[in-house]
Write an enzyme that holds these catalytic residues in place. Structure first.
Site, PDB file in Angstrom:
ATOM      1  N   ASN A  86       0.875  -1.175   0.000  1.00 12.49           N
ATOM      2  CA  ASN A  86       0.000   0.000   0.000  1.00 12.49           C
ATOM      3  C   ASN A  86       0.911   1.223   0.000  1.00 12.49           C
ATOM      4  OD1 ASN A  86      -1.768   2.104   0.573  1.00 12.49           O
ATOM      5  ND2 ASN A  86      -2.911   0.974   2.119  1.00 12.49           N
ATOM      6  N   ARG A 125      -2.503  -1.803  -3.591  1.00  9.94           N
ATOM      7  CA  ARG A 125      -3.523  -0.757  -3.598  1.00  9.94           C
ATOM      8  C   ARG A 125      -3.206   0.157  -4.776  1.00  9.94           C
ATOM      9  NH1 ARG A 125      -3.353   4.753  -0.254  1.00  9.94           N
ATOM     10  NH2 ARG A 125      -5.397   5.591  -0.811  1.00  9.94           N
ATOM     11  N   HIS A 172     -10.787   5.901  -1.420  1.00  5.33           N
ATOM     12  CA  HIS A 172     -10.726   5.222  -0.119  1.00  5.33           C
ATOM     13  C   HIS A 172     -11.636   3.995  -0.091  1.00  5.33           C
ATOM     14  CE1 HIS A 172      -9.391   9.342   1.556  1.00  5.33           C
ATOM     15  NE2 HIS A 172      -8.326   8.563   1.446  1.00  5.33           N
ATOM     16  N   HIS A 215     -13.649   8.571   6.734  1.00  3.63           N
ATOM     17  CA  HIS A 215     -12.253   8.155   6.637  1.00  3.63           C
ATOM     18  C   HIS A 215     -11.426   9.432   6.742  1.00  3.63           C
ATOM     19  CE1 HIS A 215      -8.835   5.690   4.955  1.00  3.63           C
ATOM     20  NE2 HIS A 215      -8.406   6.923   4.713  1.00  3.63           N
ATOM     21  N   GLY A 252      -7.921  11.092   7.544  1.00  2.00           N
ATOM     22  CA  GLY A 252      -6.475  10.973   7.684  1.00  2.00           C
ATOM     23  C   GLY A 252      -5.823  12.119   6.957  1.00  2.00           C
ATOM     24  N   GLY A 264      -5.265  12.099   3.919  1.00  2.00           N
ATOM     25  CA  GLY A 264      -6.298  12.158   2.900  1.00  2.00           C
ATOM     26  C   GLY A 264      -7.621  11.863   3.590  1.00  2.00           C
ATOM     27  N   ARG A 298      -4.276  18.874   0.877  1.00  2.00           N
ATOM     28  CA  ARG A 298      -5.191  19.132  -0.230  1.00  2.00           C
ATOM     29  C   ARG A 298      -6.357  19.992   0.241  1.00  2.00           C
ATOM     30  NH1 ARG A 298      -5.929  12.984  -1.752  1.00  2.00           N
ATOM     31  NH2 ARG A 298      -4.499  12.648  -0.022  1.00  2.00           N
ATOM     32  N   MET A 334      -2.394  16.504  12.114  1.00  4.74           N
ATOM     33  CA  MET A 334      -3.398  16.928  13.084  1.00  4.74           C
ATOM     34  C   MET A 334      -2.868  16.865  14.506  1.00  4.74           C
ATOM     35  SD  MET A 334      -6.431  18.136  13.538  1.00  4.74           S
ATOM     36  CE  MET A 334      -7.420  17.824  12.060  1.00  4.74           C
ATOM     37  N   ARG A 335      -1.993  15.929  14.808  1.00  3.88           N
ATOM     38  CA  ARG A 335      -1.430  15.827  16.157  1.00  3.88           C
ATOM     39  C   ARG A 335      -0.620  17.075  16.507  1.00  3.88           C
ATOM     40  NH1 ARG A 335       1.402  10.198  14.884  1.00  3.88           N
ATOM     41  NH2 ARG A 335       1.816  11.503  13.050  1.00  3.88           N
ATOM     42  N   GLY A 352      -9.459   9.834  12.438  1.00  2.00           N
ATOM     43  CA  GLY A 352     -10.715   9.286  12.934  1.00  2.00           C
ATOM     44  C   GLY A 352     -10.534   8.276  14.041  1.00  2.00           C
ATOM     45  N   GLU A 355      -7.062  -1.842   5.148  1.00  2.00           N
ATOM     46  CA  GLU A 355      -6.983  -1.928   3.694  1.00  2.00           C
ATOM     47  C   GLU A 355      -6.156  -3.128   3.249  1.00  2.00           C
ATOM     48  OE1 GLU A 355      -7.129   2.799   2.507  1.00  2.00           O
ATOM     49  OE2 GLU A 355      -5.354   2.021   3.538  1.00  2.00           O
TER      50      GLU A 355
END
Length: 399
Positions: A9, A94, A182, A209, A211, A213, A242, A285-286, A331, A380
């Protein structure tokens, strides 16, 4: 010696891999790992066996500019040396974009490989790395069957109106439609939902979903009926780098009035926008949640606002909401983001159990909530492995 399916992936700066027993239906990996920081400071984390032993080490021997091809080659070489107890029999990849042609997993041959190359402009951050992994396997182990598993497949049978843009029909006929992404993550969630919801799993469900992305998918009967991403993975929710949904007039303005080249606009929308662009601090985000910078706070506020707006849109398509599921990096791990988005869905009947959410419990709705609130880890790689096993049993492709 154990026959295994290798899953790959490949992200823009990461490579997740796993080894699964080759028999169909196997759900637990023998080994799972991830290399992050590709192109800067690669770090490997690996997990082997039932004991959940985690080994993390800097890959000091790997140059900062190491490629996905180099890493895949190293993995296969180790399977033939250090881990000879495992014998790869196939590799599953993937592949982010399947275009209008590929409806399900398919064995990769020269014709398929050429068609996947044609789709690179539709997923420029991911498709090249996906195909680099395919080429690396072809070079070092040409005898191994390889199977492509597409992020777009889960959405392929959405209602036609959910796929169309209001553009001249000739463009729709050429494949300029909403594809959604996704899909491997959503396929996993759809598969395990009955474990958590019973018969309600076939009801009106929105999966978030979230993340680096990010997207959302509205499901009914555990099938995709609408999703936030469209023709490319640039659309929909605000993401790490993005921008998400954007008035097309902004693009025209940047080109016609600001004099920006199309390539520069492309770079800005894909790599300099989103959480990074709004905060000026980070796409992680952290980092933003730990920051005292007001611009970081505004980036988080906008991320949650956009998510709540999309929930309203998808709930309207579903005609209500029975469950809201959070998955992927943000999430699964950010109780704060889950809380804010769930609070924004109160009007739909969602009621949060704040303590259960902080503890990271799978179900974190209160007893009087009309909407189930769930936190479910995505998988995934497991979806890829089972798809490869099934494809091999069928002699090549399975749609």
């Amino acid at each position: 010696m154990t026959d295994v399916i290798v899953t790959a992936n490949s992200g823009s700066s990461s490579l997740k891999f796993a080894l699964y027993p080759a028999e169909a239906g196997a759900r637990k990996p023998l080994l799972r790992g991830e290399v992050t920081g590709i192109g800067s400071a690669p770090v490997l984390s690996a997990r082997m066996g039932e004991h959940a032993l985690v080994v993390t080490e800097p890959l000091n021997a790997i140059p900062a500019d190491a490629t996905h091809e180099w890493l895949i080659t190293q993995l296969l070489q180790r399977l033939r040396g250090e881990y000879v107890m495992y014998r790869p029999v196939a590799v599953g990849h993937r592949i982010v974009h399947g275009g209008p042609t590929f409806e399900g997993p398919i064995r990769i041959d020269e014709t398929v490989r050429r068609k996947l190359e044609d789709l690179v402009p539709l997923a420029p951050l991911h498709q090249p790395h996906n195909l680099a992994a395919v080429d690396a396997v072809s070079h070092i182990a040409p005898e191994l069957p390889q199977v492509a598993c597409f992020d777009t497949s889960f959405h392929h049978n959405q209602p036609r109106l959910a796929q169309l843009f209001a553009l001249p029909r000739r463009l729709s006929d050429e494949g300029v439609i909403r594809y959604g992404f996704h899909g491997l993550s959503y396929e996993h969630i759809a598969d395990v939902l009955p474990v958590y919801l019973g018969e309600r799993a076939n009801g009106r469900v929105i999966v978030a979903h979230l993340g680096n992305g990010a997207s959302m998918c509205a499901m009914n009967g555990r099938r995709s009926v609408a999703t936030t991403m469209g023709f490319t993975a640039l659309d929909g929710l605000m993401m790490g780098r993005r921008c998400g949904s954007l008035d097309a007039g902004v693009v025209l303005h940047l080109i016609e009035q600001k004099g920006m080249a199309a390539a520069d606009v492309h770079h800005m929308l894909y790599r300099e926008s989103g959480l990074l662009g709004v905060s000026g601090v980070s796409n992680d985000m952290r980092v933003l949640e730990a920051s005292s910078d007001p611009n970081a706070r505004e980036a988080i506020d906008l991320f949650c606002y956009r998510a709540i707006r999309e929930i309203g849109s998808l709930a309207a398509v579903l005609g209500g909401l029975d469950a809201l599921v959070f998955t992927a990096g943000i999430g699964e791990n950010s109780a704060g983001i889950r809380s804010r988005i769930a609070e924004g869905a109160k009007w739909l009947g969602a009621a949060l159990d704040a303590e259960a959410n902080k503890r990271g419990e799978t179900a974190f709705h209160s007893n009087d909530s009309h909407v189930a609130l769930l936190r479910i880890d995505t998988d995934e790689e497991g979806v890829i492995a089972r798809s490869v096993a099934h494809a091999l049993e069928q002699g090549g492709a399975c749609a």
